[in-house]
Design an enzyme around this catalytic site. Structure first.
Site, PDB file in Angstrom:
ATOM      1  N   GLY A 201       0.823  -1.205   0.000  1.00 59.69           N
ATOM      2  CA  GLY A 201       0.000   0.000   0.000  1.00 59.69           C
ATOM      3  C   GLY A 201       0.851   1.247   0.000  1.00 59.69           C
ATOM      4  O   GLY A 201       2.037   1.217   0.324  1.00 59.69           O
ATOM      5  N   LYS A 221       4.083   0.359   8.450  1.00 55.52           N
ATOM      6  CA  LYS A 221       3.965   1.662   7.798  1.00 55.52           C
ATOM      7  C   LYS A 221       5.258   2.421   8.056  1.00 55.52           C
ATOM      8  O   LYS A 221       5.668   2.608   9.206  1.00 55.52           O
ATOM      9  CB  LYS A 221       2.776   2.444   8.345  1.00 55.52           C
ATOM     10  CG  LYS A 221       2.608   3.825   7.718  1.00 55.52           C
ATOM     11  CD  LYS A 221       1.330   4.499   8.180  1.00 55.52           C
ATOM     12  CE  LYS A 221       0.117   3.858   7.561  1.00 55.52           C
ATOM     13  NZ  LYS A 221      -1.138   4.569   7.879  1.00 55.52           N
ATOM     14  N   ASP A 311     -11.343  10.323  10.049  1.00 50.44           N
ATOM     15  CA  ASP A 311     -11.172   9.855   8.660  1.00 50.44           C
ATOM     16  C   ASP A 311     -11.699   8.435   8.526  1.00 50.44           C
ATOM     17  O   ASP A 311     -11.051   7.568   7.949  1.00 50.44           O
ATOM     18  CB  ASP A 311      -9.701   9.923   8.246  1.00 50.44           C
ATOM     19  CG  ASP A 311      -9.522   9.823   6.722  1.00 50.44           C
ATOM     20  OD1 ASP A 311     -10.547   9.896   6.012  1.00 50.44           O
ATOM     21  OD2 ASP A 311      -8.388   9.663   6.264  1.00 50.44           O
TER      22      ASP A 311
END
Length: 418
Positions: A201, A221, A311
């Site tokens: 991603g 991440k 979000d």
């Protein structure tokens, strides 16, 4: 904390290797993360699961230490050796008494946008201009770095032309080393134990990789930008306080050439791709409702902790191999939302009152005038009514996640969605 010790769900770290031939006992290695399942007795014995091997068994409290939540502290810094805009004279004063390898970094006053690495030896203090060139940093125009963290780590391994190798950071007054605090609390992981795999991603602030940590499949991440890494550090601190079956679990943090946030691996990816690659003929209505219920449970938990996601969207919902939906980026959205460009604001998922001060699209104008999406094909009327209640213009009329969860649970019990 449970009356007899740790509550179920508490994550602990093994203080030593423990091998056993006893049928009911759990084997583990130093550094393994173990999750408490239940208290066995008041003598410090528990049933636990080894997060790496997935095996369950008995453990003794004496072999473990609890991972502590990190307190959100504005003085916690990934770059505690960064002193901001101080003069060379001030840097010399701060680096007293001189000693080999003592160092700090400051902003360059003479060359705005550049930095200066100030390094002490027993005899003198040397100032090395760090040039910002082509979105990278360099001292000698031979070695280039993405950020100051990477640069400092490089020269801590080898002097490479400096007066001496960097060995001891001079902390800015009032700051705390994030690496040290994470280590004390049990959240700092070793880069040597982390093996990065394929990129799965590309987030707004960094790439996401499939990886292995001590044999356990994980997601990582990686945030290389200094400023964003610091912002994510604060929000990662929030994640250390949260444990829920419908929130993606934080496993730890690696500080190396930037920041690596290590979480559990969610084998079926995000909800957007999950639905797009399967279609309605494959994903039954009951499964869709269950996803909604999972999300409501995770968000209800966040509400109970007085946290706002900001979000929540299908791209931030991840699906585990056992088809459980979990909310991700729940600790990250709040602190970094101000850093986003207006163009990147998630208009489709943003409440009308949050759009008032942004020049956006015709869509926001239509929403202001009362437009709401039509009922999706084959969507039950009861579900569409819930959707519309979430779109009420007046925030006070919108249901809480608890109320949504209760309605979905009631519908499941009454078999409305079969």
């Amino acid at each position: 904390m449970a009356l007899n010790g740790w509550d179920p769900g508490t994550q602990c770290i093994a203080k030593c290797d423990h091998k056993t031939s006893k049928k009911d006992e759990l084997s583990f290695h130093k550094g393994d993360i173990l999750t408490i399942i239940k208290v066995v007795n008041n003598k410090g014995w528990y049933t636990a699961k080894n997060n790496k091997t997935k095996e369950e068994g008995l453990i003794s409290r004496s072999n473990l230490r609890e991972r502590e939540a990190i307190r959100v502290d504005p003085n916690l810094s990934l770059m505690p050796w960064f002193h901001g805009k101080i003069s060379g004279e001030d840097a010399v004063r701060v680096l007293q008494p001189t000693e080999d390898g003592l160092f700090l970094v400051r902003e360059s006053i003479r060359h705005p946008g550049d930095y200066v690495l100030c390094v002490s030896s027993k005899e003198e203090i040397s100032h090395y201009r760090v040039i910002y060139k082509d979105n990278k940093l360099t001292i000698d125009e031979e070695n280039y770095f993405y950020n100051l963290i990477e640069l400092i780590e490089h020269y801590m391994k080898d002097a490479c032309g400096l007066i001496t190798r960097l060995t001891k950071p001079k902390l800015k007054e009032g700051t705390k080393s994030a690496a040290e605090e994470l280590s004390k609390a049990g959240w700092l992981l070793s880069m040597q134990q982390l093996t990065l795999g394929e990129q799965i991603g590309e987030g707004e602030f960094g790439a996401v990789f499939q990886a292995e940590y001590m044999g356990q499949k994980v997601a990582v991440k990686n945030i290389k930008c200094d400023v964003m890494a610091q912002s994510f550090l604060e929000e990662t601190s929030v994640m250390t306080k949260l444990q829920h079956k419908n929130l993606v679990k934080l496993l730890g943090v690696v500080v190396d050439n930037g920041l690596y946030i290590v979480t559990e691996f969610m084998g079926k990816g995000n909800l957007v791709n999950y639905l797009r690659t399967r279609g309605r003929s494959v994903v039954a209505l009951k499964q869709l409702i269950q996803f909604g219920l999972d999300i409501c449970e995770g968000m209800e938990y966040l509400e109970s902790k007085k946290l706002v996601h900001r979000d929540l969207a299908a791209r931030n919902i991840l699906i585990a191999d056992d088809s459980i939906a979990k909310v991700s980026d729940f600790g990250l959205a709040k602190g970094v939302s101000s850093a986003r460009d207006q163009a990147k604001l998630p208009v489709k998922w943003t409440a009308p009152e949050a759009l008032k001060h942004h020049s956006l699209t015709d869509l926001s104008d239509k929403v202001e005038k009362g437009y709401r999406m039509e009922c999706p094909d084959k969507c039950p009327t009861s579900v569409y009514n819930m959707m519309k209640s979430c779109w009420e213009y007046d925030p006070g009329k919108r249901p809480t996640f608890k109320k949504l969860k209760d309605k979905l649970e009631k519908g499941m019990k009454q078999r409305e969605f079969e």
